[in-house]
Design a protein around this motif. Sequence first.
Motif, mmCIF file in Angstrom:
data_model
loop_
_atom_site.group_PDB
_atom_site.id
_atom_site.type_symbol
_atom_site.label_atom_id
_atom_site.label_comp_id
_atom_site.label_asym_id
_atom_site.label_seq_id
_atom_site.Cartn_x
_atom_site.Cartn_y
_atom_site.Cartn_z
ATOM 1 N N VAL A 338 0.840 -1.204 0.000
ATOM 2 C CA VAL A 338 0.000 0.000 0.000
ATOM 3 C C VAL A 338 0.872 1.251 0.000
ATOM 4 O O VAL A 338 0.624 2.208 -0.749
ATOM 5 C CB VAL A 338 -0.946 -0.004 1.212
ATOM 6 C CG1 VAL A 338 -1.631 1.347 1.361
ATOM 7 C CG2 VAL A 338 -1.989 -1.107 1.072
ATOM 8 N N ARG A 339 1.893 1.256 0.833
ATOM 9 C CA ARG A 339 2.767 2.440 0.886
ATOM 10 C C ARG A 339 3.442 2.673 -0.465
ATOM 11 O O ARG A 339 3.494 3.813 -0.960
ATOM 12 C CB ARG A 339 3.821 2.272 1.982
ATOM 13 C CG ARG A 339 4.692 3.517 2.171
ATOM 14 C CD ARG A 339 5.686 3.339 3.309
ATOM 15 N NE ARG A 339 6.689 2.336 2.989
ATOM 16 C CZ ARG A 339 7.673 1.995 3.809
ATOM 17 N NH1 ARG A 339 7.775 2.565 5.010
ATOM 18 N NH2 ARG A 339 8.551 1.072 3.457
ATOM 19 N N ALA A 340 3.933 1.606 -1.073
ATOM 20 C CA ALA A 340 4.560 1.741 -2.388
ATOM 21 C C ALA A 340 3.543 2.214 -3.422
ATOM 22 O O ALA A 340 3.850 3.058 -4.274
ATOM 23 C CB ALA A 340 5.185 0.413 -2.818
ATOM 24 N N GLY A 341 2.323 1.682 -3.342
ATOM 25 C CA GLY A 341 1.285 2.078 -4.279
ATOM 26 C C GLY A 341 0.896 3.531 -4.128
ATOM 27 O O GLY A 341 0.664 4.239 -5.125
ATOM 28 N N GLY A 351 3.037 14.313 -11.209
ATOM 29 C CA GLY A 351 4.346 14.500 -11.825
ATOM 30 C C GLY A 351 5.470 14.560 -10.815
ATOM 31 O O GLY A 351 6.374 15.394 -10.932
ATOM 32 N N LEU A 352 5.453 13.653 -9.841
ATOM 33 C CA LEU A 352 6.441 13.650 -8.767
ATOM 34 C C LEU A 352 7.259 12.365 -8.786
ATOM 35 O O LEU A 352 6.813 11.332 -9.276
ATOM 36 C CB LEU A 352 5.754 13.772 -7.406
ATOM 37 C CG LEU A 352 4.782 14.939 -7.214
ATOM 38 C CD1 LEU A 352 4.091 14.832 -5.865
ATOM 39 C CD2 LEU A 352 5.510 16.269 -7.340
ATOM 40 N N GLU A 353 8.446 12.447 -8.226
ATOM 41 C CA GLU A 353 9.282 11.271 -8.006
ATOM 42 C C GLU A 353 9.709 11.276 -6.545
ATOM 43 O O GLU A 353 10.144 12.307 -6.021
ATOM 44 C CB GLU A 353 10.515 11.312 -8.914
ATOM 45 C CG GLU A 353 11.447 10.119 -8.713
ATOM 46 C CD GLU A 353 12.748 10.271 -9.465
ATOM 47 O OE1 GLU A 353 13.605 9.363 -9.335
ATOM 48 O OE2 GLU A 353 12.936 11.305 -10.158
ATOM 49 N N TYR A 354 9.583 10.116 -5.899
ATOM 50 C CA TYR A 354 9.992 9.984 -4.505
ATOM 51 C C TYR A 354 11.239 9.112 -4.444
ATOM 52 O O TYR A 354 11.207 7.944 -4.832
ATOM 53 C CB TYR A 354 8.887 9.330 -3.668
ATOM 54 C CG TYR A 354 7.551 10.033 -3.742
ATOM 55 C CD1 TYR A 354 7.276 11.137 -2.952
ATOM 56 C CD2 TYR A 354 6.558 9.579 -4.612
ATOM 57 C CE1 TYR A 354 6.042 11.780 -3.017
ATOM 58 C CE2 TYR A 354 5.331 10.204 -4.679
ATOM 59 C CZ TYR A 354 5.077 11.310 -3.884
ATOM 60 O OH TYR A 354 3.855 11.928 -3.951
ATOM 61 N N ARG A 355 12.314 9.677 -3.957
ATOM 62 C CA ARG A 355 13.562 8.932 -3.850
ATOM 63 C C ARG A 355 13.863 8.654 -2.382
ATOM 64 O O ARG A 355 14.029 9.596 -1.598
ATOM 65 C CB ARG A 355 14.713 9.732 -4.473
ATOM 66 C CG ARG A 355 14.525 10.045 -5.947
ATOM 67 C CD ARG A 355 15.707 10.830 -6.491
ATOM 68 N NE ARG A 355 15.465 11.300 -7.858
ATOM 69 C CZ ARG A 355 16.291 12.082 -8.547
ATOM 70 N NH1 ARG A 355 17.441 12.479 -7.970
ATOM 71 N NH2 ARG A 355 15.988 12.476 -9.768
ATOM 72 N N ALA A 367 10.342 6.143 7.549
ATOM 73 C CA ALA A 367 10.944 6.146 6.211
ATOM 74 C C ALA A 367 11.015 7.577 5.696
ATOM 75 O O ALA A 367 10.089 8.369 5.903
ATOM 76 C CB ALA A 367 10.118 5.286 5.260
ATOM 77 N N ALA A 368 12.111 7.915 5.019
ATOM 78 C CA ALA A 368 12.305 9.268 4.497
ATOM 79 C C ALA A 368 12.470 9.222 2.982
ATOM 80 O O ALA A 368 13.109 8.304 2.435
ATOM 81 C CB ALA A 368 13.520 9.915 5.138
ATOM 82 N N TYR A 369 11.890 10.223 2.305
ATOM 83 C CA TYR A 369 11.974 10.331 0.848
ATOM 84 C C TYR A 369 12.191 11.791 0.475
ATOM 85 O O TYR A 369 11.605 12.695 1.080
ATOM 86 C CB TYR A 369 10.681 9.867 0.168
ATOM 87 C CG TYR A 369 10.291 8.439 0.430
ATOM 88 C CD1 TYR A 369 10.591 7.440 -0.482
ATOM 89 C CD2 TYR A 369 9.598 8.093 1.590
ATOM 90 C CE1 TYR A 369 10.220 6.125 -0.250
ATOM 91 C CE2 TYR A 369 9.218 6.773 1.834
ATOM 92 C CZ TYR A 369 9.529 5.802 0.910
ATOM 93 O OH TYR A 369 9.165 4.505 1.156
ATOM 94 N N ARG A 380 11.243 17.219 1.309
ATOM 95 C CA ARG A 380 11.489 15.921 1.939
ATOM 96 C C ARG A 380 10.272 15.546 2.779
ATOM 97 O O ARG A 380 9.675 16.401 3.437
ATOM 98 C CB ARG A 380 12.747 15.954 2.805
ATOM 99 C CG ARG A 380 12.996 14.662 3.583
ATOM 100 C CD ARG A 380 14.387 14.641 4.199
ATOM 101 N NE ARG A 380 15.410 14.503 3.145
ATOM 102 C CZ ARG A 380 16.713 14.544 3.375
ATOM 103 N NH1 ARG A 380 17.173 14.750 4.608
ATOM 104 N NH2 ARG A 380 17.567 14.392 2.369
ATOM 105 N N ILE A 381 9.928 14.246 2.741
ATOM 106 C CA ILE A 381 8.819 13.747 3.549
ATOM 107 C C ILE A 381 9.300 12.596 4.425
ATOM 108 O O ILE A 381 10.197 11.843 4.048
ATOM 109 C CB ILE A 381 7.632 13.292 2.681
ATOM 110 C CG1 ILE A 381 8.040 12.169 1.731
ATOM 111 C CG2 ILE A 381 7.033 14.476 1.920
ATOM 112 C CD1 ILE A 381 6.881 11.561 0.953
ATOM 113 N N TYR A 382 8.707 12.493 5.590
ATOM 114 C CA TYR A 382 8.959 11.395 6.513
ATOM 115 C C TYR A 382 7.634 10.683 6.775
ATOM 116 O O TYR A 382 6.615 11.346 7.024
ATOM 117 C CB TYR A 382 9.519 11.910 7.842
ATOM 118 C CG TYR A 382 10.873 12.569 7.753
ATOM 119 C CD1 TYR A 382 12.040 11.848 8.006
ATOM 120 C CD2 TYR A 382 10.994 13.922 7.446
ATOM 121 C CE1 TYR A 382 13.287 12.454 7.950
ATOM 122 C CE2 TYR A 382 12.240 14.534 7.383
ATOM 123 C CZ TYR A 382 13.385 13.792 7.636
ATOM 124 O OH TYR A 382 14.614 14.394 7.587
#
Length: 639
Positions: A338-341, A351-355, A367-369, A380-382
């Motif tokens: 679910v989190r990955a989805g 139009g975003l990319e989470y690294r 988890a941090a991205y 940045r998101i946690y």
Amino acid sequence: MSLEPLVLPTAEWADWLDGYVRGRLEVVGEVSGRLREGGGLDTEAVLELWNDADIALRAADSAAGLFAEVHPDGEVRDLGDKLAQDVDRVRTDRDLDRGLYDVVAATDPAGLDATAERMREKVLRDFRRAGVDADAAARARLREISERLAVLEQDFRRAITTDVRTLRLVPEQLDGLPEDFLAAHPPQEDGLVEVNTDYPDYLPFRTFARDAGARRALATQFESRGWPANDAVLHEMLDLRDEKARLLGYAGWPDYDAEVKMIGTGAAIAEFIERISAAAADAGRRDYEALLARRRADDPAAEGIDRSQSGYYTELIRRERFDVDAREVRRYFDFQRVRAGLLEVTGRLFGLEYRPVDVPVWHEEVAAYDVYTDGERRGRIYLDLHPRDGKYKHAAQFELVGGITDRLLPEGVLVCNFSRGLMEHDHVVTLFHEFGHLLHHVLGGRQRWARFSGVATEWDFVEAPSQMLEEWAWDPTILGSFAVDETGTAIPADLVARMRDAHEFGKAITVLTQVGYAAISYGLHRDRPADHTAAVAATLARYSPIAPLPDTHFQTSFGHLSGYTSAYYTYLWSLVIAKDLFSAFDADDLFEPAVAHRYRDRILVPGGTRDAADLAADFLGRPVTFDAFAAWLDRAPGQ
């Protein structure tokens, strides 16, 4: 310009937090001193200095407030509370500083661009609402009230967080619960099973447990968290808010609070509550009659449905009428997938990319991205998504850093309490909802002025973008991209359709329940009754057909009375807007880029630089209407 995110410590968290917050409060003091000195500063220079102080104050407030709620070390949480009080004291002193007010009031708005002029007007409004032009005695009392409220609101929230209640049951009382729940709750040495009032236990139990007595016992404990400690705290909070409002010339707290929201006045809150109640009345009555009929199939003598029974019988009807068993649906919602989805869906949509980034965090499960658009880092998101002792008990987005153009990257934290294994679909919806706030914070976090950065619109609009994003958690194609069972089989589209129909059943009761909460929030502040418990029970009984539980004290666990005060109505107000915003999308292609990017750029990216009504009208091409909400409320399952 390449901006670097905030570097969190790997150890000695208390020292870091204390130094970080106090360092920023020192900046506020230094900047305020420069402003008082004046010395020929022009309007732009005054506003830029004020903005510098805003940035520092916001940073101090964000860090203290966040880690008071999420840090696993109780000493750090306590320090966060203490520092938050210091932040509030500095803010109050600044807002009541007549010398600072005179400097800002003397500036000339001529020549300012529209956003800078808006900034100046908001600062002057804040001074007035703080009481800067009151006499010395009134200012002193307002300062006392503010400092005391900061302590009371922390005490209120902390009593809820720490009051985790436990029932010890025989295994048979867990009949009906999913297999993974049973596996996670094995009998102890004495043969009994412990179930507590935290959400990962409480929500499945109230939904699936067949034992009515056990459900009622747990619901009674859940709705009495914070009692009796929060009773006196809440009375004092309400009295002080009312006193503050009257000192400032308002008829009461709801009028003071509503002045800076879309709704405008306290009386308009009451009118809105009645309008929604009337709109949902017929559908709510139908839902209730269906619930009662189903309960009477089990107990022919049953005379009603109470708050320990509504979730269970709603689930039964959904299972029997719509062939949707939430216990089976859970098989498709493994947390990791679910989190990955969620990241895949929102990335594609906007139009975003989470690294993922390997950086210091406050707990190993966080988890941090870093968030990118067109190869450029935007924030940045946690993600702190599982329960633990002492952690914030609900679901919310917290700010860590407010974004400032060419100065600071926006950083936000999603704080939830989800299962580490299989999730309820309702929890998946909640995750999408809260992630909507996080996106708003990041995408709206490129602003010149701190007060307009991120989720900075009127408070009765801030839920609308997140409520709208819930729709993506109901689309069969979208769910099929990440919701798979243990064999790797995607959730069937016809099951999602039945889930949607099943979800539609009971929506009017859900709305009426929210109306009751809004009325509690408003009524306790307007009337300040001597007996909160009696007033709350009467309000719930008036607005919802679902009977309140006797011997409970819902208000002492109603955490929104701390932050939202008299404005819980904002959830329903925002829902009306959210339904209208969603009407602009093509329900058959929720990834259609033109409308998604227009929504991103006209609703999320501007932050608080424009009034919310203007943002919505710009996106829709017209003012918001009640029509889409009314149509949704009237639509029967399957239509």
